[in-house]
Design an enzyme around this catalytic site. Structure first.
Site, PDB file in Angstrom:
ATOM      1  CB  THR A 175      -0.881   0.017   1.254  1.00  0.00           C
ATOM      2  OG1 THR A 175      -1.580  -1.200   1.286  1.00  0.00           O
ATOM      3  CG2 THR A 175      -1.849   1.176   1.227  1.00  0.00           C
ATOM      4  CB  ALA A 266     -10.908   0.362   0.344  1.00  0.00           C
ATOM      5  CG  ASN A 267      -7.652  -0.476   4.422  1.00  0.00           C
ATOM      6  OD1 ASN A 267      -8.517  -1.353   4.350  1.00  0.00           O
ATOM      7  ND2 ASN A 267      -6.377  -0.737   4.262  1.00  0.00           N
ATOM      8  CG  PHE A 269     -15.273   4.820   2.731  1.00  0.00           C
ATOM      9  CD1 PHE A 269     -14.364   5.806   2.382  1.00  0.00           C
ATOM     10  CD2 PHE A 269     -16.593   4.974   2.342  1.00  0.00           C
ATOM     11  CE1 PHE A 269     -14.764   6.934   1.667  1.00  0.00           C
ATOM     12  CE2 PHE A 269     -17.000   6.095   1.636  1.00  0.00           C
ATOM     13  CZ  PHE A 269     -16.093   7.076   1.290  1.00  0.00           C
ATOM     14  CG  LEU A 270     -13.553  -1.311   5.144  1.00  0.00           C
ATOM     15  CD1 LEU A 270     -12.460  -2.307   4.777  1.00  0.00           C
ATOM     16  CD2 LEU A 270     -14.897  -2.021   5.290  1.00  0.00           C
ATOM     17  CB  CYS A 319      -4.374  -2.014   6.936  1.00  0.00           C
ATOM     18  SG  CYS A 319      -3.414  -3.310   6.167  1.00  0.00           S
ATOM     19  CE  LYS A 382      -8.689 -10.156  11.246  1.00  0.00           C
ATOM     20  NZ  LYS A 382      -9.262  -9.772   9.961  1.00  0.00           N
ATOM     21  NE  ARG A 476     -12.294  -6.587  20.189  1.00  0.00           N
ATOM     22  CZ  ARG A 476     -11.833  -6.154  19.032  1.00  0.00           C
ATOM     23  NH1 ARG A 476     -12.643  -5.886  18.039  1.00  0.00           N
ATOM     24  NH2 ARG A 476     -10.545  -5.968  18.865  1.00  0.00           N
TER      25      ARG A 476
HETATM   26  C1  UDX Z   1      -8.224  -4.718   6.994  1.00  0.00           C
HETATM   27  C2  UDX Z   1      -9.196  -4.670   5.808  1.00  0.00           C
HETATM   28  O1  UDX Z   1     -10.391  -5.373   6.154  1.00  0.00           O
HETATM   29  C3  UDX Z   1      -8.542  -5.253   4.554  1.00  0.00           C
HETATM   30  O2  UDX Z   1      -9.411  -5.153   3.448  1.00  0.00           O
HETATM   31  C4  UDX Z   1      -7.268  -4.481   4.277  1.00  0.00           C
HETATM   32  O3  UDX Z   1      -6.623  -4.924   3.128  1.00  0.00           O
HETATM   33  C5  UDX Z   1      -6.351  -4.572   5.487  1.00  0.00           C
HETATM   34  O4  UDX Z   1      -7.010  -4.069   6.651  1.00  0.00           O
HETATM   35  P1  UDX Z   1      -7.495  -6.546   8.780  1.00  0.00           P
HETATM   36  O5  UDX Z   1      -6.587  -5.516   9.363  1.00  0.00           O
HETATM   37  O6  UDX Z   1      -6.982  -7.929   8.593  1.00  0.00           O
HETATM   38  O7  UDX Z   1      -8.006  -6.078   7.340  1.00  0.00           O
HETATM   39  O8  UDX Z   1      -8.751  -6.659   9.785  1.00  0.00           O
HETATM   40  P2  UDX Z   1     -10.301  -6.305   9.806  1.00  0.00           P
HETATM   41  O9  UDX Z   1     -11.068  -7.565   9.864  1.00  0.00           O
HETATM   42  O10 UDX Z   1     -10.691  -5.339   8.778  1.00  0.00           O
HETATM   43  O11 UDX Z   1     -10.420  -5.639  11.258  1.00  0.00           O
HETATM   44  C6  UDX Z   1      -9.720  -4.454  11.618  1.00  0.00           C
HETATM   45  C7  UDX Z   1     -10.003  -4.042  13.057  1.00  0.00           C
HETATM   46  O12 UDX Z   1     -11.319  -3.532  13.211  1.00  0.00           O
HETATM   47  C8  UDX Z   1      -9.888  -5.181  14.065  1.00  0.00           C
HETATM   48  O13 UDX Z   1      -9.268  -4.711  15.235  1.00  0.00           O
HETATM   49  C9  UDX Z   1     -11.337  -5.559  14.323  1.00  0.00           C
HETATM   50  O14 UDX Z   1     -11.515  -6.205  15.549  1.00  0.00           O
HETATM   51  C10 UDX Z   1     -11.995  -4.180  14.294  1.00  0.00           C
HETATM   52  N1  UDX Z   1     -13.432  -4.200  13.996  1.00  0.00           N
HETATM   53  C11 UDX Z   1     -13.876  -4.740  12.825  1.00  0.00           C
HETATM   54  C12 UDX Z   1     -14.342  -3.623  14.887  1.00  0.00           C
HETATM   55  O15 UDX Z   1     -13.961  -3.121  15.946  1.00  0.00           O
HETATM   56  N2  UDX Z   1     -15.673  -3.615  14.561  1.00  0.00           N
HETATM   57  C13 UDX Z   1     -16.139  -4.147  13.394  1.00  0.00           C
HETATM   58  O16 UDX Z   1     -17.369  -4.093  13.173  1.00  0.00           O
HETATM   59  C14 UDX Z   1     -15.220  -4.727  12.507  1.00  0.00           C
END
Ligand code: UDX
Length: 502
Positions: A175, A266-267, A269-270, A319, A382, A476
């Site tokens: 990235t 994308a990251n 927004f998530l 990320c 996680k 959690r």
């Molecule tokens: C993330 C993105 O999902 C992925 O597309 C990108 O390429 C890399 O970063 P990842 O870091 O493996 O992937 O974990 P992800 O499942 O997205 O969770 C990230 C964090 O958010 C974790 O600590 C998780 O516990 C937390 N989380 C997730 C929440 O607190 N609430 C949620 O509803 C979802």
């Protein structure tokens, strides 16, 4: 196998014993080596494409394993400067755990998938080079704490330039901030040696724990290229590779900057969804609402969608924070102060949520945590991973130590990493595998990671072994809060009023 045989024959130690078979081999070994080499060259020539990946980490390893698995007609080599990591990829004990990874690595390794430390040889032999080296947040100079540290990328680009003897397609997998591809193209073409380099952006969207599923059946594959005829031709080569197993409508193409930016966005927004629901969790706790009920009602609007709306003690992982800070840095660079502040808010709310968790503990445990034993259930960022990078548990553990609490950490997979993360922390911290043993004598349990096992424990037994009054802080929202309350615990979920016996 051929490599092993060649190493064997070329090792002079095997020449000193005079068993008749060995004498035969000593005489014939040079011939055998020659014919093995011929076979190897022939095998190489019979592959349709030679693909190299520089960087055998979390992204490079699984991605190349999937390409080798789906495309036996291509030879895929993964190189890394770390011999230990390569040795692990070549062993029975792979350096990372991902469900389904071991099976595909073992099936393809030695057939069309190779792990090696021969970076220069790899560069010379392959026409497509994925670069998947790490780009951590810069810790020094301009942009420290925000911008990406591109020194490994820069070094790799110079190495590619130095050792290339033919035209190459370079694929950015790491990235990277927008316009890095351009910088790379400039470094690569500066040698002016007649070799053509086309740089593509192909960001990775896989999440830990579901990496193999994400690679096999991705929501989309994004390929960015320059819009010149050469750029489009290079793009089509990469499209062809992915078309071996991914439907055409899932492979999208764009200009190179859009592709680089899409990964950060994308990251962002998530992570924004998590910070949004976490900010609402604070309000729910005050207003006697239930954040899960709110998230359910909001998420059922098909325009919003139900995923990534679980309130928590905060997001972690390698990320989210890094990519948002990159985005913020980029906006500041372009003088877009309001936009930068907006996205920085996502990280600020995450920090606020973690601090709020500690302040709530302090407040309800009678304003002092000094000398109290507090057990963290989980340390990974996680569930289903031993990865602790940016885990909120690191922050929580450090803050508890600042409050002079005695911290006990339990986690089914992450204890080793927890020890590393907290190695420099001065305070009483113990690491205990068994959650019953870990929580015995503690005043409070704080759930940091949503491991399924924590939902199945005998909390009556745990309650009896703890100091009273006993507290549970469910970071959690995975436990049965009513039941815990009935057992005698004082229960504090995220985004719901606490259940207390006082
Ligand atoms: C993330 C993105 O999902 C992925 O597309 C990108 O390429 C890399 O970063 P990842 O870091 O493996 O992937 O974990 P992800 O499942 O997205 O969770 C990230 C964090 O958010 C974790 O600590 C998780 O516990 C937390 N989380 C997730 C929440 O607190 N609430 C949620 O509803 C979802």
């Amino acid at each position: 196998m051929i490599g092993v045989a060649v190493n064997f024959f070329s090792d002079s130690r095997y020449g000193i014993c005079y068993h008749s078979n060995v004498i035969w081999w000593r005489i014939n070994a040079p011939l055998a080596v020659q014919s093995f080499n011929k076979l190897r060259r022939k095998a190489e020539m019979s592959f349709e494409k030679n693909i190299l990946c520089i960087g055998a980490g979390y992204v490079g390893g699984p991605t190349m394993a999937m390409i080798a698995h789906k495309c036996p007609q291509y030879k895929v080599t993964v190189v890394d400067i770390d011999p230990e990591r390569i040795a692990q990829w070549n062993s029975d004990d792979l350096p990372i755990y991902e469900s389904g990874l071991e099976e595909i690595v073992k099936a393809a390794r030695g057939r069309n998938l190779f792990f090696s430390i021969e970076v220069e040889e790899g560069i010379r032999e392959c026409e497509i080079i994925f670069v998947s080296v790490n780009t951590p947040t810069k810790t020094f100079g301009a942009g420290a704490g925000m911008a990406a540290d591109l020194q490994y990328w820069d070094k790799t680009a110079r190495q590619i330039r130095k050792h290339s003897e033919s035209n190459k397609i370079i694929v950015e997998k790491s990235t990277l901030p927008v316009k890095t591809a351009q910088a790379m193209e400039r470094i690569l073409t500066s040698a002016d040696n007649g070799i053509r380099f086309d740089v593509l952006s192909n960001p990775e969207f896989l999440a830990e724990g579901t990496a193999i599923k994400d690679l096999e059946d991705p929501d989309r594959v994004l390929i960015g290229s320059t819009q010149t005829p050469e750029g489009l031709k290079a793009r089509d080569v990469l499209v062809e590779i992915y078309s071996n197993w991914i439907r055409a409508e899932r492979i999208i193409t764009s200009n190179i900057w859009s592709s680089e930016l899409s990964k950060l966005v994308a990251n962002a927004f998530l992570a924004q969804r998590i910070s949004s629901i976490n900010s609402i969790s604070a309000l729910c706790e005050k207003a006697d609402a239930d954040v899960e009920e709110v998230a359910r009602a909001v998420g059922m609007d098909s325009r919003v969608g139900s995923r990534f709306l679980n309130a928590s003690v905060g997001f972690g992982g390698s990320c989210f924070k890094k990519d948002i800070l990159n985005l913020v840095y980029l906006c500041r660079y372009y003088d877009l102060k309001e936009v930068a502040d907006y996205w920085e808010g996502v990280v600020k709310i995450n920090d606020y949520q973690k601090e709020r968790f500690i302040l709530n503990m302090l407040n309800v445990m009678f304003n002092t945590l000094a000398n109290k034993r507090i057990c963290l259930f989980g340390f990974a960022f996680k569930a289903d991973t031993g990865d602790t990078r940016e885990s909120p548990a690191i922050f929580v553990a450090k803050r508890l130590i600042e409050e002079k609490a005695r911290v006990v950490i339990t986690d089914p997979k992450a204890l080793k990493n927890a020890m590393k993360d907290l190695g420099n922390v001065d305070g009483e911290i113990s690491y205990v595998e068994d959650p019953y043993e870990a929580s015995a004598g503690c005043s409070a349990i704080a759930v940091m990671t949503e491991w399924a096992i924590y939902g199945d424990l005998d909390y009556k037994k745990i309650y009896l072994s703890m100091a009273k009054p006993a507290f549970i802080f469910d970071g959690r929202n995975i436990l049965d809060h009513e039941k815990l309350f009935e057992i005698g615990f004082n229960v504090f979920p995220i985004g719901k009023p606490g259940l207390t016996h006082f």
